[in-house]
Design a protein around this motif. Structure first.
Motif, mmCIF file in Angstrom:
data_model
loop_
_atom_site.group_PDB
_atom_site.id
_atom_site.type_symbol
_atom_site.label_atom_id
_atom_site.label_comp_id
_atom_site.label_asym_id
_atom_site.label_seq_id
_atom_site.Cartn_x
_atom_site.Cartn_y
_atom_site.Cartn_z
ATOM 1 N N PRO A 104 42.201 33.058 48.626
ATOM 2 C CA PRO A 104 41.122 34.061 48.654
ATOM 3 C C PRO A 104 40.390 34.148 47.321
ATOM 4 O O PRO A 104 40.971 33.961 46.261
ATOM 5 C CB PRO A 104 41.844 35.366 48.950
ATOM 6 C CG PRO A 104 43.223 35.006 49.370
ATOM 7 C CD PRO A 104 43.507 33.638 48.860
ATOM 8 N N ASN A 105 39.125 34.434 47.424
ATOM 9 C CA ASN A 105 38.287 34.590 46.245
ATOM 10 C C ASN A 105 38.065 36.081 46.002
ATOM 11 O O ASN A 105 37.146 36.671 46.554
ATOM 12 C CB ASN A 105 36.960 33.850 46.450
ATOM 13 C CG ASN A 105 36.129 33.827 45.198
ATOM 14 O OD1 ASN A 105 36.624 34.082 44.105
ATOM 15 N ND2 ASN A 105 34.861 33.523 45.356
ATOM 16 N N PHE A 106 38.922 36.689 45.192
ATOM 17 C CA PHE A 106 38.833 38.114 44.925
ATOM 18 C C PHE A 106 37.747 38.405 43.900
ATOM 19 O O PHE A 106 37.487 37.609 43.008
ATOM 20 C CB PHE A 106 40.173 38.665 44.412
ATOM 21 C CG PHE A 106 41.220 38.761 45.479
ATOM 22 C CD1 PHE A 106 41.269 39.849 46.319
ATOM 23 C CD2 PHE A 106 42.155 37.752 45.639
ATOM 24 C CE1 PHE A 106 42.221 39.951 47.308
ATOM 25 C CE2 PHE A 106 43.122 37.837 46.627
ATOM 26 C CZ PHE A 106 43.154 38.932 47.459
ATOM 27 N N ARG A 107 37.129 39.565 44.074
ATOM 28 C CA ARG A 107 36.153 40.033 43.092
ATOM 29 C C ARG A 107 36.316 41.538 42.957
ATOM 30 O O ARG A 107 36.854 42.196 43.841
ATOM 31 C CB ARG A 107 34.742 39.666 43.509
ATOM 32 C CG ARG A 107 34.311 40.262 44.811
ATOM 33 C CD ARG A 107 32.941 39.737 45.248
ATOM 34 N NE ARG A 107 32.625 40.212 46.566
ATOM 35 C CZ ARG A 107 32.225 41.441 46.854
ATOM 36 N NH1 ARG A 107 32.069 42.313 45.893
ATOM 37 N NH2 ARG A 107 31.976 41.804 48.088
ATOM 38 N N ARG B 221 39.774 45.442 44.114
ATOM 39 C CA ARG B 221 39.642 43.984 44.184
ATOM 40 C C ARG B 221 39.615 43.641 45.662
ATOM 41 O O ARG B 221 40.499 44.030 46.412
ATOM 42 C CB ARG B 221 40.806 43.294 43.485
ATOM 43 C CG ARG B 221 40.767 43.499 41.979
ATOM 44 C CD ARG B 221 41.829 42.710 41.232
ATOM 45 N NE ARG B 221 41.795 41.281 41.465
ATOM 46 C CZ ARG B 221 40.969 40.413 40.874
ATOM 47 N NH1 ARG B 221 40.080 40.857 40.013
ATOM 48 N NH2 ARG B 221 41.030 39.133 41.112
ATOM 49 N N ASP C 90 38.332 40.644 48.855
ATOM 50 C CA ASP C 90 37.972 39.257 49.169
ATOM 51 C C ASP C 90 37.093 39.191 50.412
ATOM 52 O O ASP C 90 36.880 38.126 50.972
ATOM 53 C CB ASP C 90 39.209 38.379 49.323
ATOM 54 C CG ASP C 90 40.076 38.770 50.506
ATOM 55 O OD1 ASP C 90 39.900 39.872 51.041
ATOM 56 O OD2 ASP C 90 40.946 37.964 50.891
#
Length: 101
Positions: free
Chosen positions: A2-5, A19, A21
């Motif tokens: 997963p690309n967490f932001r 945070r 995704d």
């Protein structure tokens, strides 16, 4: 992977950071709806009741999830009954069908 932001929202002067995704458009929609609901409820309950308001929103969301699951189950049960009755009618028709060879 997963690309967490990081996302942040300010509600009634309090900053909340998370945070995630999920897609940005979905998260923004959810956060904006929550912010709007909390701020509207704060006019009724008072800004100092943020924990009460957030818990009330959570309870309402869980209630909606339970109701939705029940509605989906009822729809599935209804369609299964329709399909089963349809199979029965099809079988009944087949029993009386005459074929020539």
């Amino acid at each position: 992977m997963p690309n967490f932001r990081d996302v942040q929202i300010e509600i009634l002067g309090e900053k909340y950071k998370y945070r995630v995704d999920e897609p940005e458009e979905i998260i923004n929609k959810i956060l904006n709806e929550i912010k709007s609901e909390v701020e509207n409820m704060a006019t009724n309950f008072g800004k100092d009741k943020i924990n009460y308001i957030l818990l009330l929103l959570l309870l309402n969301e869980r209630l909606n999830v339970i109701k939705t699951k029940d509605e989906i189950k009822n729809i599935i049960d209804k369609f299964e009954t329709i399909i089963k009755d349809g199979d029965y009618e099809e079988q009944k028709d087949t029993d009386s069908f005459i074929s020539w060879e």
